[in-house]
Motif scaffolding. Structure first.
Motif, PDB file in Angstrom:
ATOM      1  N   TYR A  62      59.043  17.810  38.323  1.00  0.00           N
ATOM      2  CA  TYR A  62      58.645  18.465  39.577  1.00  0.00           C
ATOM      3  C   TYR A  62      59.080  19.927  39.576  1.00  0.00           C
ATOM      4  O   TYR A  62      58.277  20.834  39.799  1.00  0.00           O
ATOM      5  N   GLU A 105      49.194  18.923  40.776  1.00  0.00           N
ATOM      6  CA  GLU A 105      49.781  18.040  39.766  1.00  0.00           C
ATOM      7  C   GLU A 105      49.572  18.586  38.355  1.00  0.00           C
ATOM      8  O   GLU A 105      50.291  18.217  37.433  1.00  0.00           O
ATOM      9  N   ARG A 141      57.488  25.872  44.095  1.00  0.00           N
ATOM     10  CA  ARG A 141      57.735  24.598  44.776  1.00  0.00           C
ATOM     11  C   ARG A 141      58.235  24.822  46.208  1.00  0.00           C
ATOM     12  O   ARG A 141      57.834  24.099  47.121  1.00  0.00           O
TER      13      ARG A 141
END
Lengths: 514, 308
Positions: free
Chosen positions: A94, A29, A102
């Motif tokens: 994100y 995060e 990712r």
């Protein structure tokens, strides 16, 4: 006295309320938005892994920035990038951390999701997951370590080759980012001097979708959703117009189809073997005068991917595998083997909490992203500090994952070449502190993977070389502490892994990225 | 006639697929130690299962065979006043599987501390009595044991804060006790940096679901003999199911319904000494073993004030 009780109750109540927020903070995060330190403008000339040339894809030239079509795209982008909803901001936050990163996380998740051995049939045989019927039990795939190593490698290779091609066309057509030529676009992520056609994110999304639907067909909806989201993100963030994204998606898919073609002919289809193959492995071992491996599961499960050792490697020829394969393990009846069995027994009888921690930390067994996934996670936490360009991210993962796939091939080749028994097969007193993998012992998969990963990572991030080596040694030892490997499995595994990793290092020196 | 002392009990109850979480029965019963009385209890318990619920699917596992957990428990219960008791307990737990290769584990489990208070005790007529109890508890692992090797881990590794309310009704020598408790379970740290529940979680912290335990007990009670039957239901609020053929995990949903019998007997010749036994069986569950268990123990009570 009543007061005492009241106070005690209040303290208990207060402490429990204070601790009431149980949300977990995940370490990823905190990853920052990607803002590459270098654009790697020459990456279009880097040596790809699977495709032969970037020019074999005939990506059409974009419309001129002065064209009416492009101006219309800019107007659309202005409207889209302003007035973002909170969901859209979440999508941006994100993906802005990095496309290749990712997708690596998504891959680790899918591997963990599918890393479950099928439950047996009523007659004691085991069903084999079928790519033709991926949704019914047992779901395809069973992403065990060799399957996972190959999957990570192909996804990384597809992304890397696609991005090399993308960089080639970016500088060939040199269309500047929309915010460089127009005002009024709200840009939500760091700006860059990288030409924007084709969109690198769309390239990665297209490539990932195309290769991952082959590897994880039961998750096609999830993969598609992520790919669509990522393509949307580039426009929401105000950094790519629609034609950048469409071109990128097409290019990514074209390149990935080349990797799909390789995957379909690399020998994986035969890796499961059949009853005749399994029997022959046992007979050959007996003929050599050794004690053959047998499955310690009840009912006995056929060995995991016994012909995976013949899969086509990434960094060297299949014919080279035999020369990398280590010499035979100590004979079952040798004094050395007796000592090694006794050592494993001692580790399991005298298990300290610290050793159990090491066993658990490196277990990477059922339901996890496997040792190759663990090394991807380790690599990610280092790579993310260095603000690589997307193409360099992809190149580094590709080198790592090609090494891990090759490590799996050499390791599996060795395991089934010698077909030797696990410690608790030779000494029933050995009880293990982690699951016993369902394949022969020599050489340790964890050690081979770790030796290979630490070697290529030391080249990519030299300042951490010692840390990677320490981690590899600990991963290797964890298998002895856990009672599932002998010392020679581990030490030879590390050496073999290092040899495999060195192929990637040699390639990294000449791939154009240094 | 007020008895010299009041019995306490210990038993083990099963929460989860791991070793039975040591469960101090006397924090859940409707009994109190008299003022300045100290009860020292020791007990042995054993429970085992060869079938368990993987989610809602009941199955066996040839690679586990029969799972068993045994435990030795030490406990102290002191009466600060007739209506206010404190308790401390600590079990030693060993686990074992009869088949497969997995090692058992053993060690001291969780140290528990409870305060039990009886705000209400009303007598109706000549033979009816209604009591209400409030219990607050806290338990924490006595050391950093291995929680990531379910089902053989000796415990869950969570710090548990418990609040319990007990209502007890007695008619002559027969009684009924109902209780409900809420267990706030702290998050647990595991040795890994990532794990999969219903998605991949990149952390070594595991979010633990809270739990509830509801119990009904009824039977015959005199100062010297207690014989009772009970049914209890334990459940987590949250958690997730074990996937098909996966390993169990510390934050699984864990529900169970158990029935049991329990008895305590105080020797007429030596009233300070009590014998205690219980047996139980899990009827229904989710991500737990279908356990059968028993316990046996001794209780010794001394009056601390008197001995001064």
């Amino acid at each position: 006295m009543k007061k005492l009780f009241t106070y005690a109750s209040l303290i208990l109540l207060a402490s429990s309320i204070a601790a009431c927020n149980k949300d977990i903070k995940e370490y990823n995060e905190d990853f920052p938005a990607l803002q590459p330190a270098k654009v790697d403008a020459t990456a279009g000339n880097w040596k790809p892994l699977v495709i032969t040339s970037t020019e074999e894809f005939n990506l059409p030239a974009p419309e001129a920035t002065s064209s009416a079509a492009y101006q219309k795209e800019l107007d659309d982008l202005k409207a889209l990038s302003s007035n973002l909803t909170s969901d859209q901001r979440e999508i941006i936050n994100y993906w802005k951390v990095g496309s290749v990163l990712r997708w690596n996380e998504i891959m680790r998740e899918l591997v963990a999701k599918h890393n479950l051995p099928p439950y047996q049939n009523p007659d004691g045989t085991y069903p084999i997951p079928s790519a033709a019927n991926p949704f019914s039990y047992p779901q395809f795939p069973f992403s065990n370590p060799p399957y996972a190593a190959r999957a990570y490698a192909y996804v990384s290779a597809a992304q890397y080759d696609a991005l090399v091609a993308a960089w080639h066309f970016k500088y060939k057509y040199n269309r500047q980012a929309p915010y460089k030529t127009a005002s009024g676009i709200t840009v939500s992520v760091p700006k860059s001097d990288l030409p924007s056609y084709p969109s690198e994110d769309a390239v990665v999304a297209g490539a990932s979708f195309e290769i991952m639907k082959l590897l994880f067909p039961a998750d096609i909806d999830y993969i598609k959703q992520k790919a669509e989201e990522e393509k949307q993100y580039r426009m929401l963030a105000g950094v790519n117009v629609a034609s950048d994204v469409i071109a990128g998606d097409s290019l990514g898919r074209w390149v990935a189809r080349k990797v799909v073609a390789r995957a379909k002919t690399d020998g994986m289809g035969a890796a499961v073997g059949n009853a005749t193959v399994w029997k022959k492995l046992e007979d050959d071992c007996i003929a050599k005068g050794e004690t053959p491996w047998y499955s310690l599961e009840i009912p006995k499960r056929p060995p995991m991917l016994p012909v995976f050792g013949n899969v086509k490697p990434m960094m060297f020829a299949a014919a080279d595998v035999a020369s990398i394969r280590p010499p035979a393990p100590p004979a079952t009846n040798s004094e050395i083997m007796k000592k090694e069995v006794a050592e494993v027994l001692d580790f399991t009888k005298n298990a300290s909490r610290e050793r159990m921690r090491i066993v658990n930390y490196w277990a990477d067994g059922v339901g996890t992203y496997t040792p190759p996934g663990h090394w991807n996670a380790i690599a990610t936490t280092e790579f993310v500090k260095n603000q690589y360009s997307e193409v360099r991210w992809a190149r580094n993962y590709a080198l790592l994952n090609a090494s891990l796939m090759d490590a799996a091939i050499v390791c599996w080749n060795t395991k089934y070449y010698y077909f030797n028994a696990r410690p608790c097969q030779l000494d029933g007193r050995i009880k293990t502190l982690t699951g016993v993998p369902n394949f022969p012992a020599y050489i340790s998969g964890h050690s081979t993977f770790s030796g290979a990963a630490a070697t290529i990572l030391a080249f990519l991030v030299p300042s951490k070389a010692k840390d990677f080596e320490d981690m590899a040694n600990e991963a290797s030892m964890s298998r002895m502490y856990g009672g599932i490997h002998y010392r020679s499995d581990c030490s030879e595994g590390l050496i073999t892994g290092q040899k495999v990793g060195n192929y990637a290092v040699e390639r990294a020196k000449i791939d154009g990225a240094n | 006639m007020k008895p010299l002392f009041k019995p306490i009990a210990i038993a083990m109850a099963c929460l989860g697929l791991s070793a039975p979480t040591a469960h101090a029965q006397n924090e859940a019963d409707a009994l109190m130690m008299g003022k300045h009385n100290l009860c020292i209890a020791a007990g042995y318990s054993y429970s085992s299962w060869d079938r368990y619920w993987e989610g809602s699917l009941k199955r066996d596992n040839a690679n586990i065979g029969t799972f068993s957990a045994s435990s030795i428990m030490a406990m102290l219960n002191y009466g600060i006043r007739d209506d206010l008791n404190i308790m401390v307990s600590l079990p030693y737990v060993s686990t074992k599987t009869s088949a497969g290769t997995l090692s058992g584990l053993n060690g001291l489990q969780d140290l528990s501390f409870y305060v039990k208070y009886r705000p209400v005790r009303k007598t109706f007529g000549s033979s009816q009595k209604l009591s209400v109890f409030a219990v607050a508890g806290y338990s924490a692992p006595s050391h950093n044991y291995n929680v990531d090797l379910m089902p053989v881990s000796i415990g869950m590794g969570s710090n548990v804060t418990t609040g319990r309310l007990i209502v007890d009704y007695q008619l002559s020598k027969f009684f009924a006790t109902a209780s409900g408790s809420y267990l706030y379970r702290s998050n647990v740290e595991i040795d890994r940096t990532a794990y999969y529940t219903t998605r991949q979680i990149n952390s070594n912290q595991v979010q633990m679901p809270n739990a509830g335990v509801y119990q009904f007990r009824t039977g015959y009670r005199t100062p010297y003999i207690i014989a009772e039957a009970y049914v209890d239901h334990m459940r987590t609020y949250g958690g997730f199911d074990i996937r098909r053929n996966d390993m169990p995990f510390v934050s699984n949903t864990m529900n169970s319904t158990n029935v049991g019998f329990e008895g305590k007997y105080y020797l007429p010749q030596l009233r300070a000494l009590g014998l205690h036994a219980a047996a139980w069986r899990t009827l229904e569950g989710r991500n737990v073993g279908q356990a059968t268990g028993f316990m046996a123990g001794v209780l010794y009570t001394l009056n601390v004030a008197k001995s001064k």
